[in-house]
Design a protein around this motif. Sequence first.
Motif, PDB file in Angstrom:
ATOM      1  N   GLY A  31       0.838  -1.182   0.000  1.00 23.08           N
ATOM      2  CA  GLY A  31       0.000   0.000   0.000  1.00 23.08           C
ATOM      3  C   GLY A  31       0.881   1.243   0.000  1.00 23.08           C
ATOM      4  O   GLY A  31       1.947   1.261   0.623  1.00 23.08           O
ATOM      5  N   MET A  32       0.468   2.278  -0.704  1.00 20.38           N
ATOM      6  CA  MET A  32       1.185   3.556  -0.680  1.00 20.38           C
ATOM      7  C   MET A  32       0.173   4.685  -0.646  1.00 20.38           C
ATOM      8  O   MET A  32      -0.738   4.737  -1.484  1.00 20.38           O
ATOM      9  N   GLY A  33       0.312   5.583   0.330  1.00 17.66           N
ATOM     10  CA  GLY A  33      -0.618   6.687   0.449  1.00 17.66           C
ATOM     11  C   GLY A  33       0.093   7.995   0.701  1.00 17.66           C
ATOM     12  O   GLY A  33       1.176   8.037   1.300  1.00 17.66           O
ATOM     13  N   HIS A  34      -0.509   9.071   0.233  1.00 21.62           N
ATOM     14  CA  HIS A  34      -0.011  10.422   0.477  1.00 21.62           C
ATOM     15  C   HIS A  34      -1.080  11.204   1.223  1.00 21.62           C
ATOM     16  O   HIS A  34      -2.245  11.209   0.823  1.00 21.62           O
ATOM     17  N   SER A  35      -0.708  11.813   2.347  1.00 22.95           N
ATOM     18  CA  SER A  35      -1.600  12.661   3.129  1.00 22.95           C
ATOM     19  C   SER A  35      -2.815  11.850   3.590  1.00 22.95           C
ATOM     20  O   SER A  35      -2.671  10.878   4.316  1.00 22.95           O
ATOM     21  N   MET A  36      -4.027  12.204   3.144  1.00 28.16           N
ATOM     22  CA  MET A  36      -5.199  11.433   3.558  1.00 28.16           C
ATOM     23  C   MET A  36      -5.115   9.981   3.090  1.00 28.16           C
ATOM     24  O   MET A  36      -5.644   9.078   3.737  1.00 28.16           O
ATOM     25  N   GLY A  37      -4.436   9.759   1.971  1.00 24.92           N
ATOM     26  CA  GLY A  37      -4.257   8.391   1.500  1.00 24.92           C
ATOM     27  C   GLY A  37      -3.568   7.508   2.526  1.00 24.92           C
ATOM     28  O   GLY A  37      -3.828   6.304   2.610  1.00 24.92           O
ATOM     29  N   CYS A  38      -2.676   8.117   3.346  1.00 20.58           N
ATOM     30  CA  CYS A  38      -2.053   7.367   4.448  1.00 20.58           C
ATOM     31  C   CYS A  38      -3.110   6.901   5.434  1.00 20.58           C
ATOM     32  O   CYS A  38      -3.114   5.740   5.859  1.00 20.58           O
ATOM     33  N   LYS A  39      -3.997   7.830   5.826  1.00 19.12           N
ATOM     34  CA  LYS A  39      -5.027   7.479   6.798  1.00 19.12           C
ATOM     35  C   LYS A  39      -5.890   6.338   6.287  1.00 19.12           C
ATOM     36  O   LYS A  39      -6.219   5.410   7.038  1.00 19.12           O
TER      37      LYS A  39
ATOM     38  N   PHE B 147       1.772  11.891   6.365  1.00 16.49           N
ATOM     39  CA  PHE B 147       0.540  11.545   7.079  1.00 16.49           C
ATOM     40  C   PHE B 147      -0.146  12.788   7.621  1.00 16.49           C
ATOM     41  O   PHE B 147       0.486  13.679   8.196  1.00 16.49           O
ATOM     42  N   ASN B 148      -1.462  12.837   7.440  1.00 14.28           N
ATOM     43  CA  ASN B 148      -2.269  13.959   7.915  1.00 14.28           C
ATOM     44  C   ASN B 148      -3.522  13.400   8.566  1.00 14.28           C
ATOM     45  O   ASN B 148      -4.258  12.631   7.959  1.00 14.28           O
ATOM     46  N   ASN B 149      -3.777  13.818   9.812  1.00 15.62           N
ATOM     47  CA  ASN B 149      -4.907  13.275  10.578  1.00 15.62           C
ATOM     48  C   ASN B 149      -5.640  14.392  11.305  1.00 15.62           C
ATOM     49  O   ASN B 149      -6.000  14.275  12.461  1.00 15.62           O
ATOM     50  N   PHE B 150      -5.855  15.513  10.620  1.00 15.73           N
ATOM     51  CA  PHE B 150      -6.529  16.650  11.232  1.00 15.73           C
ATOM     52  C   PHE B 150      -8.020  16.382  11.441  1.00 15.73           C
ATOM     53  O   PHE B 150      -8.629  15.555  10.767  1.00 15.73           O
ATOM     54  N   SER B 151      -8.604  17.127  12.355  1.00 14.28           N
ATOM     55  CA  SER B 151     -10.056  17.136  12.502  1.00 14.28           C
ATOM     56  C   SER B 151     -10.672  17.873  11.316  1.00 14.28           C
ATOM     57  O   SER B 151      -9.979  18.574  10.574  1.00 14.28           O
ATOM     58  N   ALA B 152     -11.983  17.735  11.130  1.00 17.85           N
ATOM     59  CA  ALA B 152     -12.656  18.441  10.040  1.00 17.85           C
ATOM     60  C   ALA B 152     -12.511  19.945  10.197  1.00 17.85           C
ATOM     61  O   ALA B 152     -12.290  20.668   9.230  1.00 17.85           O
ATOM     62  N   ARG B 153     -12.598  20.437  11.424  1.00 18.88           N
ATOM     63  CA  ARG B 153     -12.492  21.874  11.672  1.00 18.88           C
ATOM     64  C   ARG B 153     -11.110  22.391  11.298  1.00 18.88           C
ATOM     65  O   ARG B 153     -10.965  23.448  10.682  1.00 18.88           O
ATOM     66  N   ASP B 154     -10.062  21.636  11.627  1.00 24.34           N
ATOM     67  CA  ASP B 154      -8.710  22.068  11.313  1.00 24.34           C
ATOM     68  C   ASP B 154      -8.383  21.881   9.842  1.00 24.34           C
ATOM     69  O   ASP B 154      -7.593  22.636   9.265  1.00 24.34           O
ATOM     70  N   ALA B 155      -8.968  20.862   9.225  1.00 24.57           N
ATOM     71  CA  ALA B 155      -8.688  20.602   7.814  1.00 24.57           C
ATOM     72  C   ALA B 155      -9.289  21.680   6.921  1.00 24.57           C
ATOM     73  O   ALA B 155      -8.719  22.028   5.888  1.00 24.57           O
ATOM     74  N   VAL B 156     -10.442  22.213   7.298  1.00 23.47           N
ATOM     75  CA  VAL B 156     -11.093  23.276   6.522  1.00 23.47           C
ATOM     76  C   VAL B 156     -11.433  24.403   7.492  1.00 23.47           C
ATOM     77  O   VAL B 156     -12.585  24.596   7.872  1.00 23.47           O
ATOM     78  N   PRO B 157     -10.449  25.214   7.903  1.00 24.88           N
ATOM     79  CA  PRO B 157     -10.608  26.095   9.054  1.00 24.88           C
ATOM     80  C   PRO B 157     -11.615  27.223   8.900  1.00 24.88           C
ATOM     81  O   PRO B 157     -12.188  27.671   9.881  1.00 24.88           O
ATOM     82  N   LEU B 158     -11.903  27.689   7.681  1.00 24.37           N
ATOM     83  CA  LEU B 158     -12.768  28.857   7.522  1.00 24.37           C
ATOM     84  C   LEU B 158     -14.189  28.503   7.117  1.00 24.37           C
ATOM     85  O   LEU B 158     -15.112  29.284   7.336  1.00 24.37           O
TER      86      LEU B 158
END
Length: 254
Positions: free
Chosen positions: A94-102, A123-134
Amino acid sequence: MDWQEISGNWVLIPDRPIAIVHFLGGAFVATAPQLTYRRLLEYLASQGYAIVATPFVNTFDHIEIAQSVLQSFDRALEILQTRILKKRYIPVYGMGHSMGCKLHLLIGSLFAVERAGNILISFNNFSARDAVPLVEQFSPVFSMEFTPSPLETNKMIGDRYQIRRNLVVKFDNDSIDQTYTLSELLKKRFPDMVTFQTLKGSHTTPIGQDIKWQTGSSYSPFDAIGQWMRQEIYRELEGLEKAIVRWLNPMGTR
């Protein structure tokens, strides 16, 4: 080699592949991975790795996405085994980038899969609020959280992740990377089976594209500048490509 669509996946098959790489991209560039990650994936194919890149659309339910991309990959794998590999066994990575890692981490935690290893980039595992802050300021729907949440994801990895061998890659100029946390979780679960590498680059390094610089009838100073810029831009992507292949095939044999 030409890209072909098989059961909703984009597939690139070299002659007599030595392994299959199931690729999942980042949240906002995952709908056309054969284009957004073209250079990286075609390089791996040139080194003898069959590529199965599964597109997906990001939603709040990441478990549902993980299950969907796994089902899509399994359908493509069955066709490849029958038509091309002729039931010849080769390992799957398996190979993932950013959300693909999750998504690969969820697949390895929730479903019974056979993998020779996983390559986890930025790897990126932010909450929805942090992923789309505005956006939540304009739409109440963004009070929702991803499923599973960041804390639930980390606990799931720490308790249930099954893939023993992992390459974990962080770029030195990536402000949204959470690879250190992931690396510690994996090392606690599988000591001595996790390779952690910090490479030069940024979160967007894996989506770098190869631009051919066409020189004129005579080599001019502008051509020299263009070639130099191209070399500098792609030096980081080349570093990633070599690190992946070195981990996949440390003996350098085919």
